[in-house]
Design an enzyme around this catalytic site. Structure first.
Site, PDB file in Angstrom:
ATOM      1  N   VAL A  19       0.807  -1.224   0.000  1.00 36.25           N
ATOM      2  CA  VAL A  19       0.000   0.000   0.000  1.00 36.25           C
ATOM      3  C   VAL A  19       0.841   1.276   0.000  1.00 36.25           C
ATOM      4  O   VAL A  19       0.299   2.365  -0.161  1.00 36.25           O
ATOM      5  CB  VAL A  19      -0.957   0.016   1.205  1.00 36.25           C
ATOM      6  N   ASP A  20       2.149   1.145   0.203  1.00 39.73           N
ATOM      7  CA  ASP A  20       3.015   2.319   0.191  1.00 39.73           C
ATOM      8  C   ASP A  20       4.220   2.062  -0.715  1.00 39.73           C
ATOM      9  O   ASP A  20       5.373   2.246  -0.313  1.00 39.73           O
ATOM     10  CB  ASP A  20       3.468   2.666   1.610  1.00 39.73           C
ATOM     11  N   LEU A  21       3.936   1.650  -1.938  1.00 40.19           N
ATOM     12  CA  LEU A  21       5.005   1.377  -2.893  1.00 40.19           C
ATOM     13  C   LEU A  21       5.570   2.701  -3.391  1.00 40.19           C
ATOM     14  O   LEU A  21       4.928   3.428  -4.145  1.00 40.19           O
ATOM     15  CB  LEU A  21       4.468   0.556  -4.058  1.00 40.19           C
TER      16      LEU A  21
END
Length: 260
Positions: free
Chosen positions: A190-192
């Site tokens: 979710v935080d690429l």
């Protein structure tokens, strides 16, 4: 790896029993012995103090700090080189408490969930740092959490390559292929972003920071991951044109890759 649990008053820790030892009845090894040849003296004894940055600072093991809200610390223990990351909130809720989360059970804490997920990825042979421990300290209806992983030697974020304009086509396509491998495994990161992709001295990409991530069936989340990465590239590339070109190279590597 062997996962084990350690519990004391108000503290719960899920840890790699190959890297750490407990020796108390509270420790429950969850997997069969797979690395019996490891010498016990090479394992560190686990304690609740290990969750606190101040503990490592007092011992003189803190040798650096990573940028970002979490203020991750680099630990040098001689034989071991670790990264300690306290979980910290962002946004407006951080004004109320930057470290406290609502308690809903030990297994549902962010540290335990990330520790189990990272262990799954590590066991699958994906390029992630070895997880050492995830621990929580309960304060009534809230808790604080910490994660410790192995530090990757001589690696720098992809963001640094982008700012230096040194990310060539081969490197960017390697990044795309690695992302595809994680997606084929089902990881929704979710935080690429360009700071969570580390590049080692052999130009091999690694992925870090799996807080709030999960394994899922294929779906629209894969496109959302790449779109988030694209927004991150725009922050670190020297121009919008170079950001677009970098994303195209990554997408090319992603599309050409397989799970093999």
């Amino acid at each position: 790896m062997q996962l084990a649990t350690y519990q004391s008053v108000g503290v719960g820790i899920l840890y790699d029993a190959v890297s750490l030892c407990d020796g108390t009845a509270a420790s429950q090894i969850e997997e069969s012995q797979t690395e019996a040849t490891l010498k016990a003296k090479s394992r560190l004894k686990i304690s609740a103090d290990m969750l606190e940055p101040a503990y490592w600072q007092r011992l003189g093991h803190v040798v650096g700090q990573a940028p970002g809200r979490g203020q991750s610390l680099f630990l040098d223990l001689g034989e071991h080189h670790w990264v300690l990351r306290p979980y910290r909130r962002g946004g407006l809720v951080a004004r109320l408490s930057s470290r406290r989360y609502v308690w809903t059970g030990l297994e549902r804490t962010r540290a335990f969930r990330e520790m189990r997920l990272t262990t799954d990825l590590f066991a699958a042979g994906l390029p992630v740092p070895r997880p050492i421990l995830g621990g929580v300290t309960r304060h009534g209806l809230t808790y604080e959490a910490t994660l410790i992983t192995e530090r990757l030697p001589e690696s720098i974020p992809l963001a640094d390559h982008l700012m230096a304009d040194s990310a060539d086509s081969d490197l960017l396509q390697r990044v795309g292929r690695i992302i595809r491998r994680f997606h084929d495994h089902g990881l929704d990161h979710v935080d690429l972003n360009a700071r969570n992709l580390l590049i080692d001295t052999d130009a091999n990409p690694w992925l870090i920071d799996f807080d709030r991530c999960r394994l899922r069936r294929p779906g629209a989340w894969q496109t959302r991951n790449l779109e988030r990465l694209g927004r991150s590239l725009a922050k670190f590339c020297t121009s919008p044109t170079s950001a677009n070109a970098a994303l195209m190279e990554i997408q090319q590597g992603y599309s050409a890759s397989t799970s093999a």
